[in-house]
Design a protein around this motif. Sequence first.
Motif, PDB file in Angstrom:
ATOM      1  N   HIS A  53     -12.915 -35.747  46.293  1.00 44.48           N
ATOM      2  CA  HIS A  53     -13.636 -34.703  45.566  1.00 44.48           C
ATOM      3  C   HIS A  53     -12.783 -33.438  45.420  1.00 44.48           C
ATOM      4  CE1 HIS A  53     -16.915 -37.342  46.753  1.00 44.48           C
ATOM      5  NE2 HIS A  53     -17.742 -36.670  45.968  1.00 44.48           N
ATOM      6  N   TYR A  54     -12.934 -32.788  44.257  1.00 43.92           N
ATOM      7  CA  TYR A  54     -12.283 -31.505  44.043  1.00 43.92           C
ATOM      8  C   TYR A  54     -13.337 -30.393  44.100  1.00 43.92           C
ATOM      9  CZ  TYR A  54     -13.957 -31.985  39.176  1.00 43.92           C
ATOM     10  OH  TYR A  54     -14.739 -32.150  38.056  1.00 43.92           O
ATOM     11  N   ARG A  55     -12.860 -29.190  44.325  1.00 41.99           N
ATOM     12  CA  ARG A  55     -13.779 -28.052  44.456  1.00 41.99           C
ATOM     13  C   ARG A  55     -13.984 -27.374  43.104  1.00 41.99           C
ATOM     14  NH1 ARG A  55     -13.728 -23.180  49.015  1.00 41.99           N
ATOM     15  NH2 ARG A  55     -15.422 -21.957  48.057  1.00 41.99           N
ATOM     16  N   GLU A  56     -15.237 -26.965  42.858  1.00 43.12           N
ATOM     17  CA  GLU A  56     -15.567 -26.263  41.619  1.00 43.12           C
ATOM     18  C   GLU A  56     -16.634 -25.216  41.911  1.00 43.12           C
ATOM     19  OE1 GLU A  56     -16.031 -27.860  37.263  1.00 43.12           O
ATOM     20  OE2 GLU A  56     -17.958 -28.092  38.278  1.00 43.12           O
ATOM     21  N   ASP A  57     -16.257 -23.952  41.798  1.00 45.58           N
ATOM     22  CA  ASP A  57     -17.195 -22.840  41.939  1.00 45.58           C
ATOM     23  C   ASP A  57     -16.544 -21.603  41.334  1.00 45.58           C
ATOM     24  OD1 ASP A  57     -15.465 -21.731  43.980  1.00 45.58           O
ATOM     25  OD2 ASP A  57     -16.431 -23.058  45.430  1.00 45.58           O
ATOM     26  N   GLU A  58     -17.103 -20.440  41.576  1.00 47.96           N
ATOM     27  CA  GLU A  58     -16.610 -19.237  40.921  1.00 47.96           C
ATOM     28  C   GLU A  58     -15.167 -18.900  41.307  1.00 47.96           C
ATOM     29  OE1 GLU A  58     -18.395 -15.567  42.240  1.00 47.96           O
ATOM     30  OE2 GLU A  58     -19.217 -16.542  44.040  1.00 47.96           O
ATOM     31  N   HIS A  59     -14.721 -19.362  42.476  1.00 46.07           N
ATOM     32  CA  HIS A  59     -13.366 -19.057  42.926  1.00 46.07           C
ATOM     33  C   HIS A  59     -12.378 -20.189  42.661  1.00 46.07           C
ATOM     34  CE1 HIS A  59     -14.909 -15.474  44.803  1.00 46.07           C
ATOM     35  NE2 HIS A  59     -15.696 -16.165  45.603  1.00 46.07           N
ATOM     36  N   TRP A  60     -12.896 -21.355  42.275  1.00 47.45           N
ATOM     37  CA  TRP A  60     -12.034 -22.525  42.135  1.00 47.45           C
ATOM     38  C   TRP A  60     -12.276 -23.181  40.785  1.00 47.45           C
ATOM     39  CZ3 TRP A  60      -8.326 -23.319  45.713  1.00 47.45           C
ATOM     40  CH2 TRP A  60      -8.442 -22.559  46.886  1.00 47.45           C
ATOM     41  N   ARG A  61     -11.510 -22.697  39.810  1.00 47.02           N
ATOM     42  CA  ARG A  61     -11.650 -23.182  38.438  1.00 47.02           C
ATOM     43  C   ARG A  61     -10.300 -23.475  37.788  1.00 47.02           C
ATOM     44  NH1 ARG A  61     -16.234 -18.825  36.268  1.00 47.02           N
ATOM     45  NH2 ARG A  61     -17.953 -19.560  37.607  1.00 47.02           N
ATOM     46  N   ALA A  62      -9.308 -23.746  38.598  1.00 52.58           N
ATOM     47  CA  ALA A  62      -7.975 -24.013  38.043  1.00 52.58           C
ATOM     48  C   ALA A  62      -8.005 -25.167  37.058  1.00 52.58           C
ATOM     49  CB  ALA A  62      -6.992 -24.313  39.176  1.00 52.58           C
ATOM     50  N   HIS A  63      -8.909 -26.139  37.286  1.00 49.86           N
ATOM     51  CA  HIS A  63      -8.965 -27.316  36.423  1.00 49.86           C
ATOM     52  C   HIS A  63      -9.563 -27.029  35.049  1.00 49.86           C
ATOM     53  CE1 HIS A  63     -12.659 -27.027  38.813  1.00 49.86           C
ATOM     54  NE2 HIS A  63     -13.272 -27.538  37.768  1.00 49.86           N
ATOM     55  N   GLN A  64      -9.997 -25.803  34.833  1.00 45.56           N
ATOM     56  CA  GLN A  64     -10.512 -25.433  33.521  1.00 45.56           C
ATOM     57  C   GLN A  64      -9.424 -24.820  32.629  1.00 45.56           C
ATOM     58  OE1 GLN A  64     -13.951 -22.947  34.101  1.00 45.56           O
ATOM     59  NE2 GLN A  64     -15.091 -24.524  35.234  1.00 45.56           N
ATOM     60  N   TYR A  65      -8.230 -24.696  33.176  1.00 44.94           N
ATOM     61  CA  TYR A  65      -7.139 -24.060  32.444  1.00 44.94           C
ATOM     62  C   TYR A  65      -5.917 -24.985  32.422  1.00 44.94           C
ATOM     63  CZ  TYR A  65     -10.095 -20.028  33.419  1.00 44.94           C
ATOM     64  OH  TYR A  65     -11.168 -19.174  33.519  1.00 44.94           O
ATOM     65  N   TYR A  66      -5.136 -24.839  31.367  1.00 45.61           N
ATOM     66  CA  TYR A  66      -3.918 -25.635  31.214  1.00 45.61           C
ATOM     67  C   TYR A  66      -2.707 -24.791  31.593  1.00 45.61           C
ATOM     68  CZ  TYR A  66      -6.582 -29.185  28.684  1.00 45.61           C
ATOM     69  OH  TYR A  66      -7.475 -30.166  28.334  1.00 45.61           O
ATOM     70  N   ARG A  67      -1.831 -25.383  32.397  1.00 45.19           N
ATOM     71  CA  ARG A  67      -0.625 -24.684  32.835  1.00 45.19           C
ATOM     72  C   ARG A  67       0.594 -25.589  32.613  1.00 45.19           C
ATOM     73  NH1 ARG A  67      -4.625 -23.226  36.535  1.00 45.19           N
ATOM     74  NH2 ARG A  67      -4.876 -20.970  36.797  1.00 45.19           N
ATOM     75  N   PRO A  68       1.768 -24.985  32.379  1.00 50.69           N
ATOM     76  CA  PRO A  68       2.972 -25.796  32.110  1.00 50.69           C
ATOM     77  C   PRO A  68       3.514 -26.441  33.383  1.00 50.69           C
ATOM     78  CG  PRO A  68       3.537 -23.463  32.145  1.00 50.69           C
ATOM     79  CD  PRO A  68       2.051 -23.532  32.275  1.00 50.69           C
ATOM     80  N   PHE A  69       3.770 -27.732  33.311  1.00 48.68           N
ATOM     81  CA  PHE A  69       4.386 -28.456  34.417  1.00 48.68           C
ATOM     82  C   PHE A  69       5.594 -29.282  33.960  1.00 48.68           C
ATOM     83  CE2 PHE A  69       0.132 -27.695  36.032  1.00 48.68           C
ATOM     84  CZ  PHE A  69       0.348 -27.425  37.384  1.00 48.68           C
ATOM     85  N   LEU A  70       5.644 -29.608  32.672  1.00 50.10           N
ATOM     86  CA  LEU A  70       6.703 -30.474  32.141  1.00 50.10           C
ATOM     87  C   LEU A  70       7.375 -29.751  30.977  1.00 50.10           C
ATOM     88  CD1 LEU A  70       8.113 -33.261  32.129  1.00 50.10           C
ATOM     89  CD2 LEU A  70       6.265 -34.087  30.641  1.00 50.10           C
ATOM     90  N   VAL A  71       8.681 -29.483  31.126  1.00 50.73           N
ATOM     91  CA  VAL A  71       9.403 -28.659  30.155  1.00 50.73           C
ATOM     92  C   VAL A  71      10.709 -29.352  29.769  1.00 50.73           C
ATOM     93  CG1 VAL A  71      10.606 -26.463  29.793  1.00 50.73           C
ATOM     94  CG2 VAL A  71       8.404 -26.505  31.004  1.00 50.73           C
ATOM     95  N   ARG A  72      10.955 -29.406  28.479  1.00 52.82           N
ATOM     96  CA  ARG A  72      12.247 -29.910  28.001  1.00 52.82           C
ATOM     97  C   ARG A  72      13.292 -28.811  28.204  1.00 52.82           C
ATOM     98  NH1 ARG A  72      13.000 -33.728  23.864  1.00 52.82           N
ATOM     99  NH2 ARG A  72      10.937 -33.253  23.006  1.00 52.82           N
ATOM    100  N   TYR A  73      14.442 -29.188  28.746  1.00 55.50           N
ATOM    101  CA  TYR A  73      15.492 -28.193  28.962  1.00 55.50           C
ATOM    102  C   TYR A  73      16.220 -27.917  27.661  1.00 55.50           C
ATOM    103  CZ  TYR A  73      19.811 -26.013  30.553  1.00 55.50           C
ATOM    104  OH  TYR A  73      20.871 -25.160  30.717  1.00 55.50           O
ATOM    105  N   ARG A  74      16.206 -26.655  27.262  1.00 56.00           N
ATOM    106  CA  ARG A  74      16.922 -26.210  26.071  1.00 56.00           C
ATOM    107  C   ARG A  74      18.053 -25.293  26.521  1.00 56.00           C
ATOM    108  NH1 ARG A  74      15.991 -29.506  21.802  1.00 56.00           N
ATOM    109  NH2 ARG A  74      13.778 -29.656  21.238  1.00 56.00           N
TER     110      ARG A  74
END
Length: 318
Positions: A216-237
Motif C-alpha cells: 500500500h502507498y500513502r495518500e493524504d494531504e501531506h502525501w500526494r507525490a503520485h499526483q504529479y509527474y517528475r523527470p526521471f529519464l533524460v536523453r543526454y544532449r
Amino acid sequence: MDTEGKELAYFFIDDNEDERSSKMLEDFSQEQNNVKLLASNQSDVYVCNGTTHYWNENLVWKVADFKNMIIEHAIKEQYDYLFLIDSDLLLYPQTINQLISANKDITSNIFWTKWQPDAEERPQVWLYDEYTQWEISRGQALTDFIRNDFSKFSNEIELRKMQWTETVKSNPEWILNLDADEVFENRFKEEVRQLISDQEVDVYCFRLYDFWNETHYREDEHWRAHQYYRPFLVRYREGFECKWNDRPQHCGRFAENVFELPHKLSDIRLKHLGWVKKEDRMAKFKRYRELDPDGTYGSTEQYQSFLDESPNLVRFEE
C-alpha cells in the motif's frame, strides 16, 4: 527439508548429461504438486573431476540466464520468497525456516566446501574465487562505481551535481536517475525500449508512489507525490547547459531547466519503498529535523507526519 506450514513451488531446469538424473527430476515432478520442469536443450560441455570444476564464459552466462528465467517466473507468480539452490548442495532441514526468520529482504546462509579433495572445509564466501574460473572478457567490471568518503545527504545538490558530472563522462544516450529504494512497476521493462526510441522526446516524467508497507502507498494531504509527474529519464544532449536549483535539500534530481528539452508524461508508475519500514521513517524524521528544522526547504508538517501511526493507505494494483 522442514516445510510445515508453507506452500512450496518448484522450478527445475534439467541440464543433466546423466539420464538417471533427468529421470529423478521427472519422477519428482510426478510425485509433487506445483513443479515446473524445463529442459535446457543446451549441449555445452561442463567438465569436472575429483579435483575441481572447469568453467568457461559460455557456461557462466548460461547459468546466469537460467537464474534470470527463474527470477522472472517468481516475479510473475508473485511468490513471497525465492530460494535459489544448486543441485550439488546438501541442506540442513531447517534451512528455509532459518532464512525466513531473519526477516530480511535478501539473506543467505553460509555453506561449507572443500576447494581441493584433501583440503579442510571452508565457508563458501569469496570475492571471485580461490582460483580464476574463467577469462574475464566481457568488460563488465564496475569501473565507474563512485564511493564517497562521507555521506552527502546533508547537501543534496552537491550529490545530484556529482551524479550528473560522473554519469555524462561515459557519454550515455539516456540517463535514468533512481535512488536505491525505488523501482518501477513490472511493465516498465516491457515498454522502456519503445519510450527511448521516440526521437521527438528527450525527457520522460513519471509519478512516484510512496509505499508505507509492501502493498500500500500513502495518500493524504501531506502525501500526494503520485499526483504529479517528475523527470526521471533524460536523453543526454551534449552541450546542454544545466541550471541547478542550489538548495541543500529537495533540490530535484536533474537541473531545473531540464524542461527546456522536449518532454512527455508516461503513465508507468514508480514505487518508492524508502518509507516501508518504521525504523527508516524514524531515521528520516531525525535527519530532516536536524537538516531542515524550520522547514525552509520542505514542510515541517510533512516531516511530523512521518510518525503518524494510522495514515490513509491505498492498495497498489499492478
